[in-house]
Scaffold this motif. Structure first.
Motif, PDB file in Angstrom:
ATOM      1  N   LEU A 227       0.835  -1.211   0.000  1.00 27.10           N
ATOM      2  CA  LEU A 227       0.000   0.000   0.000  1.00 27.10           C
ATOM      3  C   LEU A 227       0.865   1.254   0.000  1.00 27.10           C
ATOM      4  CD1 LEU A 227      -2.842  -1.026   2.419  1.00 27.10           C
ATOM      5  CD2 LEU A 227      -3.152  -0.017   0.169  1.00 27.10           C
ATOM      6  N   LEU A 228       1.940   1.201   0.775  1.00 30.99           N
ATOM      7  CA  LEU A 228       2.852   2.345   0.859  1.00 30.99           C
ATOM      8  C   LEU A 228       3.501   2.615  -0.494  1.00 30.99           C
ATOM      9  CD1 LEU A 228       4.260   4.359   2.765  1.00 30.99           C
ATOM     10  CD2 LEU A 228       6.049   2.665   3.077  1.00 30.99           C
TER      11      LEU A 228
ATOM     12  N   ALA B 154      -4.311   8.564   3.086  1.00 31.80           N
ATOM     13  CA  ALA B 154      -4.184   7.222   3.667  1.00 31.80           C
ATOM     14  C   ALA B 154      -4.900   7.164   5.011  1.00 31.80           C
ATOM     15  CB  ALA B 154      -2.715   6.863   3.830  1.00 31.80           C
ATOM     16  N   ALA B 155      -4.804   8.256   5.780  1.00 29.95           N
ATOM     17  CA  ALA B 155      -5.458   8.271   7.089  1.00 29.95           C
ATOM     18  C   ALA B 155      -6.964   8.131   6.941  1.00 29.95           C
ATOM     19  CB  ALA B 155      -5.114   9.566   7.820  1.00 29.95           C
ATOM     20  N   GLN B 156      -7.475   8.664   5.813  1.00 27.39           N
ATOM     21  CA  GLN B 156      -8.914   8.572   5.585  1.00 27.39           C
ATOM     22  C   GLN B 156      -9.330   7.182   5.104  1.00 27.39           C
ATOM     23  OE1 GLN B 156     -10.329  11.474   2.805  1.00 27.39           O
ATOM     24  NE2 GLN B 156     -11.137  12.750   4.450  1.00 27.39           N
TER      25      GLN B 156
ATOM     26  N   VAL C 147      -2.947   1.506   8.343  1.00 34.61           N
ATOM     27  CA  VAL C 147      -1.636   1.695   7.736  1.00 34.61           C
ATOM     28  C   VAL C 147      -1.081   3.060   8.122  1.00 34.61           C
ATOM     29  CG1 VAL C 147      -0.391   1.813   5.574  1.00 34.61           C
ATOM     30  CG2 VAL C 147      -2.263   0.210   5.826  1.00 34.61           C
ATOM     31  N   ALA C 148      -1.951   4.078   8.091  1.00 34.61           N
ATOM     32  CA  ALA C 148      -1.501   5.428   8.396  1.00 34.61           C
ATOM     33  C   ALA C 148      -0.983   5.505   9.824  1.00 34.61           C
ATOM     34  CB  ALA C 148      -2.642   6.420   8.191  1.00 34.61           C
ATOM     35  N   SER C 149      -1.666   4.834  10.743  1.00 32.74           N
ATOM     36  CA  SER C 149      -1.209   4.897  12.137  1.00 32.74           C
ATOM     37  C   SER C 149       0.120   4.180  12.295  1.00 32.74           C
ATOM     38  CB  SER C 149      -2.271   4.324  13.071  1.00 32.74           C
ATOM     39  OG  SER C 149      -2.299   2.935  12.960  1.00 32.74           O
TER      40      SER C 149
END
Lengths: 177, 378
Positions: free
Chosen positions: A38-39, A129-131, A136-138
């Motif tokens: 994903l990154l 990404a946080a949304q 993953v964002a965390s």
């Protein structure tokens, strides 16, 4: 095997892939292989020529850069306009991370020292990404915070050492007088 | 003698001829480039005019459906499957709503076709009465044949509408296929397309363009979702309110009011004209007529739109200047007809929003700098 077929089924060698590069960085060491994939879709790979400016002091900063190949010089300009080199970074190093979470101006300039490939991770990508993918964002932010606090600790230790040094010097001066 | 003249002017006959030839060639080249450029632009315009509408509608639709697709995708289903699920749910929901709202949709449509000339005739009749009354009071304007002009005009508009219906039906059919197709790809690959476009920018500007593209697209999505939701609610309120009266075309009038509500300032007025006109012709100046007027003006526009919807949905986007709205409507109408009138204003708002976003971005980063300078100066 037939050379044509082996060519078709040839994959990029594991060590050359972007995912491998990302997984080797201390920032992302705790991500799972799926999160690394994903990154991979989140970051931007940019190639720079020799002596190309990445950013200048005072530019609006919106993210960090990781060095995949090549090297980068971080410098700032003194009031007379002369350049003072602050650091020389090589493959695997990263810079500009202070502007990743909060919008701020670049506090120093960065320029490549040779043909360089940088991997950029920017605030807007992280917010997206946080949304869409909070987990993953965390994980990303945890890694970032860990590395940042390590650096902060090192800096405060260095500061204390310098303070002690200055204190010793001034006390020895008072003894002399 | 000729030698003297040529030497005095510094030009030999050959040079004059050469200059003449060069100038002629230059002018001819200029004309050729100009004409080829105009044919090129007209060619590209005809080529892209067919694409313009479906692309725009698909963009709007993809902005609307994006949150739904992301929501479904979070349930750990692939993007493509989620899009199909959203398509199925939205399409089915729309169909059910259509059937539920008006079981006799088809007869309504044919009725409307039969009634429109009737309303026009009644309206012209009223106009004639009014003009007759005016004639009695002001005999000097007798020579002006307003009534027959209005009649001619309404007949011309009606016949033009009827003549265009098959062509527009074909266009709508094309849109029905193209728009869902384009929307599908925008939903699936929209981010990739945007990333690829941003990645083409030079290294030095990349960071800023990347940041701005994110801010603008987020703002754009909010704006489009807000506007469409606002129009939908206004249309729904008017449709429901009119269904309380004896007006037969409540769903159609609600739809019309909703669509025209997309145009600021002028849209709501255009949207209320047919409803009020039909109420006036059918009921006269009775209670139902006044209910219709109150519904359109007070309930839908003032209460729902101005006091509830605009503060909640569109508060962040500043409104366009009324003059700009008129420009957008006139230019849009000139370029793309009625559809251009509807989409002209949103396009201008999008341009304005982009400019505003760029300005705020630059100001955000300029403020500390100027503060630094003022710190340094003393």
């Amino acid at each position: 095997m037939d050379p044509i077929w082996s060519n078709i089924f040839r994959k990029t060698p594991e060590k050359d892939s972007l995912a491998y590069f990302l997984s080797q960085l201390p920032l992302f060491s705790e991500l799972t292989p799926k999160e690394i994939t994903l990154l991979e879709n989140l970051v931007h790979v940019r190639s720079y020529r020799n002596h190309e400016t990445v950013f200048e002091e005072g530019d609006p900063g919106s993210g960090m850069y990781m060095i995949r190949t090549g090297s980068v010089c971080i410098f700032s300009r003194n009031p007379q306009g002369a350049e003072e080199e602050l650091a020389r970074l090589g493959p695997g190093d990263f810079f500009g991370e202070t502007t990743l979470t909060a919008p701020a101006q670049r506090s120093a300039s960065a320029r490549t020292l040779e043909a360089t490939e940088l991997v950029g991770l920017f605030r807007s990508d992280l917010m997206e990404a946080a949304q869409d993918n909070p987990k993953v964002a965390s994980h990303l932010l945890f890694g970032l915070t860990r590395v940042m606090s390590e650096r902060l600790q090192a800096a405060s230790l260095e500061l204390r050492r310098l303070q002690n040094l200055v204190g010793e010097q001034s006390s020895s001066e008072t003894v002399e007088t | 003698m000729t030698d003297i003249i040529s030497s005095r002017r510094g030009w030999t006959r050959g040079q004059v001829l050469l200059a003449f030839l060069v100038l002629t060639a230059a002018i001819a080249c200029g004309l050729a480039i100009f004409s080829s450029a105009t044919t090129l632009t007209s060619l590209s315009r005809t080529a892209f005019s067919a694409l313009f509408m479906p692309l725009l509608l698909a963009l709007v639709l993809s902005f609307l459906l994006q949150p739904l697709v992301y929501y479904v995708e979070k349930l750990a289903i692939g993007r493509t499957v989620s899009i199909f699920i959203v398509y199925l749910v939205v399409g089915g929901g729309g169909l059910v709503a259509l059937l539920w709202l008006s079981p006799n949709w088809e007869s309504l449509w044919t009725n409307l076709g039969a009634d429109l000339p009737r309303y026009a005739a009644k309206f012209t009749g009223y106009m004639q009465e009014i003009i007759g009354a005016l004639h009695d009071r002001f005999p000097q304007i007798e020579s002006y044949e307003l009534a027959s002009k209005i009649q001619q005009w309404t007949q011309r508009v009606l016949s033009a509408t009827l003549a265009h219906t098959p062509g527009s039906a074909l266009k709508v059919g094309g849109l029905m296929i193209l728009v869902p197709l384009f929307t599908f790809f925008f939903l699936r690959d929209g981010r990739k397309i945007l990333r690829a476009a941003v990645a083409m920018s030079p290294n030095r500007q990349f960071e800023m363009i990347h940041d701005l593209s994110y801010l603008i697209s987020r703002q754009l999505a909010q704006f489009i979702r807000g506007r469409i939701l606002e129009a939908f609610i206004v249309g729904l309120v008017i449709g429901l309110g009119l269904s309380l009266t004896d007006i037969r075309y409540a769903p159609v009038l609600g739809l019309f009011a909703g669509v025209t509500n997309l145009i600021p300032y002028i849209g709501p007025i255009i949207g209320m004209v047919p409803g009020i006109l039909i109420a006036f012709v059918d009921f006269g100046m009775g209670g139902q007529f006044w209910w219709t007027v109150i519904l359109y003006v007070l309930i839908a526009q003032v209460l729902i739109d101005n006091f509830i919807l605009i503060p909640i949905l569109i508060s962040r986007v500043s409104n366009l200047h009324p003059l700009l709205v008129f420009f957008a409507i006139i230019v849009g109408g000139k370029l793309y007809g009625v559809v251009g009138m509807i989409i002209g204003v949103p396009i201008v708002s999008i341009i304005q929003m982009t400019i505003l976003e760029v300005r705020t971005y630059r100001r955000t980063f300029r403020l500390p700098e100027s503060a630094l300078e003022s710190d340094r100066s003393p």
